[in-house]
Design a protein around this motif. Structure first.
Motif, PDB file in Angstrom:
ATOM      1  N   LEU A 100       0.810  -1.214   0.000  1.00  0.00           N
ATOM      2  CA  LEU A 100       0.000   0.000   0.000  1.00  0.00           C
ATOM      3  C   LEU A 100       0.847   1.269   0.000  1.00  0.00           C
ATOM      4  O   LEU A 100       0.343   2.355   0.286  1.00  0.00           O
ATOM      5  N   GLY A 101       2.133   1.147  -0.297  1.00  0.00           N
ATOM      6  CA  GLY A 101       2.951   2.319  -0.557  1.00  0.00           C
ATOM      7  C   GLY A 101       3.625   2.960   0.633  1.00  0.00           C
ATOM      8  O   GLY A 101       4.389   3.917   0.466  1.00  0.00           O
ATOM      9  N   LEU A 102       3.393   2.469   1.850  1.00  0.00           N
ATOM     10  CA  LEU A 102       3.988   3.121   3.019  1.00  0.00           C
ATOM     11  C   LEU A 102       5.499   2.957   3.054  1.00  0.00           C
ATOM     12  O   LEU A 102       6.216   3.891   3.434  1.00  0.00           O
ATOM     13  N   LEU A 103       5.995   1.775   2.668  1.00  0.00           N
ATOM     14  CA  LEU A 103       7.443   1.556   2.709  1.00  0.00           C
ATOM     15  C   LEU A 103       8.169   2.475   1.734  1.00  0.00           C
ATOM     16  O   LEU A 103       9.166   3.111   2.085  1.00  0.00           O
ATOM     17  N   ILE A 104       7.685   2.553   0.500  1.00  0.00           N
ATOM     18  CA  ILE A 104       8.369   3.395  -0.473  1.00  0.00           C
ATOM     19  C   ILE A 104       8.169   4.870  -0.136  1.00  0.00           C
ATOM     20  O   ILE A 104       9.050   5.699  -0.389  1.00  0.00           O
ATOM     21  N   GLY A 105       7.026   5.227   0.456  1.00  0.00           N
ATOM     22  CA  GLY A 105       6.818   6.606   0.875  1.00  0.00           C
ATOM     23  C   GLY A 105       7.813   7.017   1.939  1.00  0.00           C
ATOM     24  O   GLY A 105       8.426   8.092   1.863  1.00  0.00           O
ATOM     25  N   ALA A 161       0.484   0.177  -5.884  1.00  0.00           N
ATOM     26  CA  ALA A 161       1.490  -0.154  -6.901  1.00  0.00           C
ATOM     27  C   ALA A 161       1.827   1.067  -7.748  1.00  0.00           C
ATOM     28  O   ALA A 161       3.004   1.306  -8.075  1.00  0.00           O
ATOM     29  N   ALA A 162       0.813   1.861  -8.097  1.00  0.00           N
ATOM     30  CA  ALA A 162       1.048   3.049  -8.909  1.00  0.00           C
ATOM     31  C   ALA A 162       1.895   4.073  -8.156  1.00  0.00           C
ATOM     32  O   ALA A 162       2.858   4.628  -8.705  1.00  0.00           O
ATOM     33  N   SER A 164       3.866   3.486  -5.591  1.00  0.00           N
ATOM     34  CA  SER A 164       5.197   2.918  -5.377  1.00  0.00           C
ATOM     35  C   SER A 164       6.060   3.048  -6.620  1.00  0.00           C
ATOM     36  O   SER A 164       7.252   3.392  -6.532  1.00  0.00           O
ATOM     37  N   ALA A 165       5.475   2.780  -7.788  1.00  0.00           N
ATOM     38  CA  ALA A 165       6.238   2.891  -9.039  1.00  0.00           C
ATOM     39  C   ALA A 165       6.670   4.338  -9.283  1.00  0.00           C
ATOM     40  O   ALA A 165       7.809   4.597  -9.684  1.00  0.00           O
ATOM     41  N   PHE A 166       5.778   5.280  -9.010  1.00  0.00           N
ATOM     42  CA  PHE A 166       6.093   6.692  -9.225  1.00  0.00           C
ATOM     43  C   PHE A 166       7.211   7.146  -8.295  1.00  0.00           C
ATOM     44  O   PHE A 166       8.194   7.771  -8.734  1.00  0.00           O
ATOM     45  N   LEU A 167       7.079   6.836  -7.014  1.00  0.00           N
ATOM     46  CA  LEU A 167       8.104   7.257  -6.059  1.00  0.00           C
ATOM     47  C   LEU A 167       9.420   6.523  -6.310  1.00  0.00           C
ATOM     48  O   LEU A 167      10.506   7.097  -6.157  1.00  0.00           O
ATOM     49  N   GLY A 168       9.334   5.258  -6.713  1.00  0.00           N
ATOM     50  CA  GLY A 168      10.552   4.519  -7.041  1.00  0.00           C
ATOM     51  C   GLY A 168      11.281   5.141  -8.217  1.00  0.00           C
ATOM     52  O   GLY A 168      12.518   5.208  -8.232  1.00  0.00           O
ATOM     53  N   ALA A 169      10.525   5.625  -9.212  1.00  0.00           N
ATOM     54  CA  ALA A 169      11.151   6.293 -10.356  1.00  0.00           C
ATOM     55  C   ALA A 169      11.841   7.578  -9.922  1.00  0.00           C
ATOM     56  O   ALA A 169      12.939   7.900 -10.397  1.00  0.00           O
ATOM     57  N   LEU A 170      11.210   8.326  -9.002  1.00  0.00           N
ATOM     58  CA  LEU A 170      11.828   9.550  -8.510  1.00  0.00           C
ATOM     59  C   LEU A 170      13.127   9.257  -7.767  1.00  0.00           C
ATOM     60  O   LEU A 170      14.112   9.988  -7.903  1.00  0.00           O
ATOM     61  N   VAL A 171      13.134   8.187  -6.987  1.00  0.00           N
ATOM     62  CA  VAL A 171      14.353   7.798  -6.281  1.00  0.00           C
ATOM     63  C   VAL A 171      15.455   7.450  -7.270  1.00  0.00           C
ATOM     64  O   VAL A 171      16.624   7.835  -7.104  1.00  0.00           O
ATOM     65  N   THR A 172      15.102   6.722  -8.336  1.00  0.00           N
ATOM     66  CA  THR A 172      16.093   6.348  -9.348  1.00  0.00           C
ATOM     67  C   THR A 172      16.657   7.581 -10.048  1.00  0.00           C
ATOM     68  O   THR A 172      17.873   7.685 -10.276  1.00  0.00           O
TER      69      THR A 172
END
Length: 336
Positions: A100-105, A161-162, A164-172
């Motif tokens: 639910l996105g908390l970890l990537i947030g 998932a959406a 998480s993918a967005f925040l993961g892209a920002l981290v990359t």
């Protein structure tokens, strides 16, 4: 609620906490014993009970392996209890901090503050992680609410998932812009218990313990809430207040875990479902057993991360993902 008899499997689970704690202690000692150099359990026990800095094995145990084992216990318990709480509040069998996105947030917020703004104060990291986890949860919930049909289980997972993918892209992107700064965060971002930062752990510990205390204090009410908002309200519970307290506990537990070990996915999904197989649906049993089982689970997973490709060590988060992904697929097929 308090006077209701426990079901048969619940009664069995309630009389065995000592056995669970004993297994946890054995897993803890085994975790310390194995590694690049195996240290016999009697030596491990002597190092803990009668530490001698002149003995090399004692130095390895106390300075390297005990901190890592303690981190595994704390993070495993925190993520498992957070997952159990989320599943009860949302009545979603797929709910857990990673999906639910908390970890990537939380991770994105830490990366932004530490990697981009260069503010690495240990006391700041849990607070930043909490803010990131809460913001991500709000965005995921908002997206799910706006979707046709509202926040159904699958909608929440897809929203998570959406995000998480967005925040993961920002981290990359941030890591590509400043590779030298992000080298120090690269392993942490995959979820790692190796070499825990003791200062960060000390600052995160109050968040983690506070989250556990609140969660366990809500156990009886959570059993009613898991049956539905109407049932809980009919029993005289303040549903809004109860959900707010549960969310606060989830955010605190997630923030502390991310600060200590980075994002470790699927722990909060796998462990509570395993616990319910023998503890039933009573949260007076589910939450404490999730803490015990989650601690033991992450100890075993971390040993696997060290030994599977020995002498090369892989990140613990990669192993939790490899174990959790098939269980997630099974749950999707079984529940949705």
């Amino acid at each position: 609620m308090t006077g209701a008899a426990l079901p048969r499997h619940g009664r069995a689970a309630s009389v065995a906490p000592a056995a669970g704690l004993a297994l946890l202690v054995l897993a803890f000692l085994w975790h310390i014993s194995v590694g690049a150099k195996t240290i016999p359990l009697p030596v491990v026990a002597r190092a803990i009970l009668a530490y001698d800095p002149e003995i090399f094995d004692h130095l390895v145990v106390i300075d390297l392996r005990v901190p890592r084992a303690v981190s595994a216990v704390l993070v495993g318990a925190a993520l498992s209890v957070a997952g159990a709480l989320m599943q009860g509040v949302t009545r979603n069998p797929l709910a857990e901090p990673g999906l639910l996105g908390l970890l990537i947030g939380a991770s994105f917020a830490v990366v932004l503050v530490v990697g981009v703004l260069d503010l690495a104060a240990p006391g700041l990291i849990p607070l930043v992680a909490a803010a990131g986890a809460l913001a991500a949860a709000a965005v995921v919930w908002g997206i799910a609410l706006a979707a046709p049909g509202g926040p159904a289980p699958l909608t929440l997972v897809l929203s998570g998932a959406a995000v998480s993918a967005f925040l993961g892209a920002l981290v990359t992107i941030a890591s590509l812009l400043d590779e030298e700064t992000f080298d120090q965060l690269r392993v942490w971002m995959t979820g790692s218990l190796a070499g825990p930062d003791r200062a960060v752990t000390l600052w995160a510990l109050p968040w983690l313990l506070g989250g556990l205390v609140v969660a366990l204090g809500l156990a009886r009410q959570m059993t009613a809430l898991a049956m539905g908002d109407e049932v809980a309200a009919g029993l005289g519970l303040n549903v809004g207040r109860l959900k707010a307290l549960a969310l606060a506990a989830v955010v605190a537990l997630t923030a502390a875990s991310v600060a200590m070990a980075g994002p470790l996915g699927f722990v909060g999904l796998v462990v509570p479902h395993g616990v319910r197989l023998f503890a039933g649906q009573d949260y007076r049993l589910v939450l404490p057993w999730s803490a015990i089982a989650g601690a033991a689970y992450l100890l075993v997973v971390d040993v696997a991360a060290r030994l599977v490709l020995a002498p090369v060590e892989i990140s613990t988060g990669l192993v939790t993902a490899l174990l959790g992904a098939p269980i997630f697929v099974w749950l999707v097929k079984r529940r949705l």
